[in-house]
Design an enzyme around this catalytic site. Structure first.
Site, PDB file in Angstrom:
ATOM      1  CE  LYS A   1      42.455  39.353  38.552  1.00  0.00           C
ATOM      2  NZ  LYS A   1      41.265  38.544  38.865  1.00  0.00           N
TER       3      LYS A   1
ATOM      4  CG  ASP B   1      40.833  38.507  42.479  1.00  0.00           C
ATOM      5  OD1 ASP B   1      40.341  38.955  43.514  1.00  0.00           O
ATOM      6  OD2 ASP B   1      40.443  38.833  41.335  1.00  0.00           O
TER       7      ASP B   1
ATOM      8  CE  LYS C   1      37.048  40.558  43.367  1.00  0.00           C
ATOM      9  NZ  LYS C   1      37.640  39.723  42.312  1.00  0.00           N
TER      10      LYS C   1
ATOM     11  CG  ASP D   1      32.066  33.107  55.802  1.00  0.00           C
ATOM     12  OD1 ASP D   1      31.343  33.220  56.825  1.00  0.00           O
ATOM     13  OD2 ASP D   1      31.947  32.187  54.984  1.00  0.00           O
TER      14      ASP D   1
ATOM     15  CB  THR E   1      34.915  48.353  38.924  1.00  0.00           C
ATOM     16  OG1 THR E   1      35.307  47.019  38.645  1.00  0.00           O
ATOM     17  CG2 THR E   1      36.075  49.106  39.525  1.00  0.00           C
TER      18      THR E   1
ATOM     19  NE  ARG F   1      37.867  41.040  29.357  1.00  0.00           N
ATOM     20  CZ  ARG F   1      36.715  41.607  29.686  1.00  0.00           C
ATOM     21  NH1 ARG F   1      35.626  41.300  29.023  1.00  0.00           N
ATOM     22  NH2 ARG F   1      36.649  42.474  30.683  1.00  0.00           N
TER      23      ARG F   1
HETATM   24  O1  C5P Z   1      39.992  41.391  31.026  1.00  0.00           O
HETATM   25  P1  C5P Z   1      40.136  42.527  31.976  1.00  0.00           P
HETATM   26  O2  C5P Z   1      41.384  43.347  31.778  1.00  0.00           O
HETATM   27  O3  C5P Z   1      38.882  43.382  32.058  1.00  0.00           O
HETATM   28  O4  C5P Z   1      40.308  41.797  33.391  1.00  0.00           O
HETATM   29  C1  C5P Z   1      40.340  42.504  34.607  1.00  0.00           C
HETATM   30  C2  C5P Z   1      40.461  41.540  35.740  1.00  0.00           C
HETATM   31  O5  C5P Z   1      40.358  42.257  36.975  1.00  0.00           O
HETATM   32  C3  C5P Z   1      39.375  40.461  35.803  1.00  0.00           C
HETATM   33  O6  C5P Z   1      39.974  39.280  36.341  1.00  0.00           O
HETATM   34  C4  C5P Z   1      38.357  41.023  36.773  1.00  0.00           C
HETATM   35  O7  C5P Z   1      37.650  40.015  37.456  1.00  0.00           O
HETATM   36  C5  C5P Z   1      39.267  41.774  37.745  1.00  0.00           C
HETATM   37  N1  C5P Z   1      38.645  42.842  38.501  1.00  0.00           N
HETATM   38  C6  C5P Z   1      38.009  43.930  37.915  1.00  0.00           C
HETATM   39  N2  C5P Z   1      37.459  44.899  38.697  1.00  0.00           N
HETATM   40  C7  C5P Z   1      37.513  44.802  40.040  1.00  0.00           C
HETATM   41  C8  C5P Z   1      38.166  43.721  40.637  1.00  0.00           C
HETATM   42  C9  C5P Z   1      38.719  42.743  39.832  1.00  0.00           C
HETATM   43  O8  C5P Z   1      37.973  44.042  36.700  1.00  0.00           O
HETATM   44  N3  C5P Z   1      37.006  45.770  40.803  1.00  0.00           N
END
Ligand code: C5P
Length: 232
Positions: A32, A59, A61, A64, A119, A211
């Protein structure tokens, strides 16, 4: 339907990202690319990662006016990514325009999914800041139905929301779910989290993991653990 683990490559430079991906010598992970990396490294990093044989979820998003989203998606359609996204809040008309723009002359296109409510937005903030009076679950289900009605392929949501979305929009409507953590790991800033195995039970089609893989001492081992728990 394809199920896979998508690694969120939330890095701020092409060098860091490519050094990270160099570690994966076996299976090529689905990657991603979010706003941070795209704004730092542009379309070149997308082309480079694609050239290395990875599938890509871009990603960005988009949100517009329909005409702008159509034209922006037409540009992105040439990047040959596998998945793109828009905000469902942009309306059904905007999502339809995005789909049109993304569809190439030969009729092929990447998957197009929508963000329902981020979220990071709590139900309280949705009521107070956005003046949306419905519950979070009803809002998300309604936005998912709008997404399906616009002809898109699915939504980004919490794994915990997959069952209600599948029941309202159909089993083939794709759920792409971040908020995944190993049972024995820190939640970081994610709140509504599940393990890869639980996400699988709840019906997620793709889990997005950042992460827990990118910050692991051994990212390849963490990725393989995710694959094993999610794909079985
Ligand atoms: O590090 P982590 O596992 O929390 O990363 C989750 C990824 O998913 C990040 O790139 C975050 O921006 C993305 N994301 C999210 N919740 C959403 C949409 C995207 O955590 N609703």
């Amino acid at each position: 339907m394809a199920k896979d683990v998508i690694i969120a490559c939330d890095f701020s430079s092409a060098e860091q990202t490519l050094a990270f991906l160099d570690r994966f010598q076996g299976r090529k992970p689905f990657v991603k690319i979010g706003m941070e990396l795209y704004y730092a490294a542009g379309p070149d990093i997308v082309r480079e990662i694609k050239k290395r044989g990875h599938q890509i979820f871009l990603d960005l998003k988009l949100h517009d006016i329909p005409n702008t989203v159509r034209k922006a998606m037409a540009v992105l359609s040439h990047l040959d990514v596998d998945m793109c996204n828009v905000h469902a809040a942009g309306t059904i008309e905007m999502m339809k325009a995005g789909l049109e723009g993304l569809t190439r002359e030969d009729g092929t296109r990447p998957l197009l999914i929508a963000v329902t409510q981020l979220t990071s937005t709590s139900e309280q903030r949705m009521h107070d800041d956005l003046l949306i009076g419905a519950s979070m679950e009803e809002t998300i289900a309604h936005y998912a139905e709008n997404t399906r009605d616009a002809g898109l392929d699915g939504v980004v949501c919490s794994p915990l929301e997959s069952p209600v979305i599948k029941s309202r929009c159909g089993e083939n409507f794709i759920t792409v779910t971040p908020g995944v953590r190993f049972a024995d790991a820190a939640a970081d800033d994610q709140v509504r989290i599940t393990t890869p195995a639980r996400a699988r039970e709840l019906g997620s089609d793709y889990i997005v993991v950042g992460r827990p893989i990118t910050a692991a001492a051994d990212p390849v081992a963490a990725y393989e653990r995710c694959i094993k728990e999610f794909l079985g």
